[in-house]
Each structure stands twice: as structure tokens, then as C-alpha cells.
Design a protein around this motif. Structure first.
Motif, PDB file in Angstrom:
ATOM      1  N   GLY A 143       0.811  10.705   4.093  1.00 27.83           N
ATOM      2  CA  GLY A 143      -0.170  10.058   3.136  1.00 27.83           C
ATOM      3  C   GLY A 143       0.641   9.731   1.756  1.00 27.83           C
ATOM      4  O   GLY A 143       0.229   8.642   1.280  1.00 27.83           O
ATOM      5  N   ALA A 144       1.617  10.269   1.423  1.00 27.45           N
ATOM      6  CA  ALA A 144       2.373  10.160   0.166  1.00 27.45           C
ATOM      7  C   ALA A 144       3.138   8.768   0.451  1.00 27.45           C
ATOM      8  O   ALA A 144       3.130   7.941  -0.590  1.00 27.45           O
ATOM      9  CB  ALA A 144       3.059  11.041  -0.245  1.00 27.45           C
ATOM     10  N   GLY A 145       3.731   8.674   1.541  1.00 31.11           N
ATOM     11  CA  GLY A 145       4.326   7.351   1.953  1.00 31.11           C
ATOM     12  C   GLY A 145       3.530   6.003   1.828  1.00 31.11           C
ATOM     13  O   GLY A 145       4.098   5.102   1.731  1.00 31.11           O
ATOM     14  N   VAL A 146       2.256   6.347   2.364  1.00 30.91           N
ATOM     15  CA  VAL A 146       1.133   5.038   2.290  1.00 30.91           C
ATOM     16  C   VAL A 146       1.221   4.653   0.689  1.00 30.91           C
ATOM     17  O   VAL A 146       1.295   3.594   0.484  1.00 30.91           O
ATOM     18  CB  VAL A 146       0.165   5.650   2.815  1.00 30.91           C
ATOM     19  CG1 VAL A 146      -1.018   4.511   2.355  1.00 30.91           C
ATOM     20  CG2 VAL A 146       0.146   5.783   4.218  1.00 30.91           C
ATOM     21  N   PHE A 147       1.030   5.531  -0.344  1.00 32.82           N
ATOM     22  CA  PHE A 147       1.143   4.969  -1.670  1.00 32.82           C
ATOM     23  C   PHE A 147       2.140   4.401  -1.875  1.00 32.82           C
ATOM     24  O   PHE A 147       2.242   3.541  -2.881  1.00 32.82           O
ATOM     25  CB  PHE A 147       0.865   6.255  -2.490  1.00 32.82           C
ATOM     26  CG  PHE A 147      -0.576   6.959  -2.473  1.00 32.82           C
ATOM     27  CD1 PHE A 147      -1.627   6.244  -3.133  1.00 32.82           C
ATOM     28  CD2 PHE A 147      -0.960   7.629  -1.772  1.00 32.82           C
ATOM     29  CE1 PHE A 147      -2.779   6.559  -3.137  1.00 32.82           C
ATOM     30  CE2 PHE A 147      -2.275   8.429  -1.792  1.00 32.82           C
ATOM     31  CZ  PHE A 147      -3.231   7.691  -2.547  1.00 32.82           C
ATOM     32  N   LYS A 148       3.572   4.935  -1.677  1.00 37.98           N
ATOM     33  CA  LYS A 148       4.670   4.003  -1.851  1.00 37.98           C
ATOM     34  C   LYS A 148       5.011   2.998  -1.173  1.00 37.98           C
ATOM     35  O   LYS A 148       5.438   1.929  -2.016  1.00 37.98           O
ATOM     36  CB  LYS A 148       6.080   4.944  -1.542  1.00 37.98           C
ATOM     37  CG  LYS A 148       7.287   4.605  -1.933  1.00 37.98           C
ATOM     38  CD  LYS A 148       7.319   4.700  -3.531  1.00 37.98           C
ATOM     39  CE  LYS A 148       8.918   4.126  -3.800  1.00 37.98           C
ATOM     40  NZ  LYS A 148       8.829   3.950  -5.272  1.00 37.98           N
ATOM     41  N   PHE A 149       4.410   2.886  -0.041  1.00 44.32           N
ATOM     42  CA  PHE A 149       4.316   1.470   0.769  1.00 44.32           C
ATOM     43  C   PHE A 149       3.398   0.333   0.108  1.00 44.32           C
ATOM     44  O   PHE A 149       3.851  -0.886  -0.395  1.00 44.32           O
ATOM     45  CB  PHE A 149       3.798   1.517   2.083  1.00 44.32           C
ATOM     46  CG  PHE A 149       3.958   0.454   2.877  1.00 44.32           C
ATOM     47  CD1 PHE A 149       5.011  -0.150   3.278  1.00 44.32           C
ATOM     48  CD2 PHE A 149       2.809  -0.210   3.209  1.00 44.32           C
ATOM     49  CE1 PHE A 149       5.359  -1.420   3.870  1.00 44.32           C
ATOM     50  CE2 PHE A 149       2.870  -1.854   3.772  1.00 44.32           C
ATOM     51  CZ  PHE A 149       3.906  -2.172   4.223  1.00 44.32           C
ATOM     52  N   VAL A 150       2.357   0.733  -0.486  1.00 45.53           N
ATOM     53  CA  VAL A 150       1.609  -0.020  -1.428  1.00 45.53           C
ATOM     54  C   VAL A 150       2.303  -0.444  -2.624  1.00 45.53           C
ATOM     55  O   VAL A 150       2.374  -1.666  -2.970  1.00 45.53           O
ATOM     56  CB  VAL A 150       0.207   0.790  -1.635  1.00 45.53           C
ATOM     57  CG1 VAL A 150      -0.751  -0.299  -2.662  1.00 45.53           C
ATOM     58  CG2 VAL A 150      -0.660   0.958  -0.353  1.00 45.53           C
TER      59      VAL A 150
END
Length: 68
Positions: A52-59
């Protein structure tokens, strides 16, 4: 030669600069919580937290690459 020299500071003047900073903060907090959870608790839940944290970084990365 490129627009910016390596020794000159880069000024981020994108429209979403504040949003990107918040997304980075959420990513950092999520990654830290995920690592702590991995060491202290359930590994599967920790993996989901880190994804989930990685999704924020990807955005954030998408906004940065698009130079918005």
C-alpha cells in the motif's frame, strides 16, 4: 547542454508539488510501519502495508515523471 547544470540547485515548481510531498510522507510512514509490523507481528499483513505504501510512491513518481 541540459537546461540545468549539475551544480545548480533544482527548483521544483510543479503544480502538484505539495501533493507530491504529502504522498512521499505517506509512503515513508507506511514503509516504516510496515517494517515494524514485519518485525513484531504478522508478516502477511506487513507485506500488504508495504505494498500500500508503494502505491503512494508510484503515484508520486508518476506525477514527477509527467512533470506536473
Amino acid at each position: 547542454m541540459s537546461k540545468y547544470h549539475n551544480l545548480q540547485p533544482f527548483e521544483d515548481k510543479g503544480r502538484f508539488r505539495v501533493l507530491r510531498q504529502w504522498l512521499n510522507l505517506i509512503f515513508i510512514i507506511g514503509a516504516i510501519v510496515g517494517m515494524i509490523w514485519f518485525m513484531k507481528g504478522d508478516h502477511d499483513t506487513a507485506i500488504y502495508i508495504m505494498i500500500g505504501a508503494g502505491v503512494f510512491k508510484f503515484v508520486e513518481l508518476t506525477l514527477r515523471i509527467a512533470k506536473l
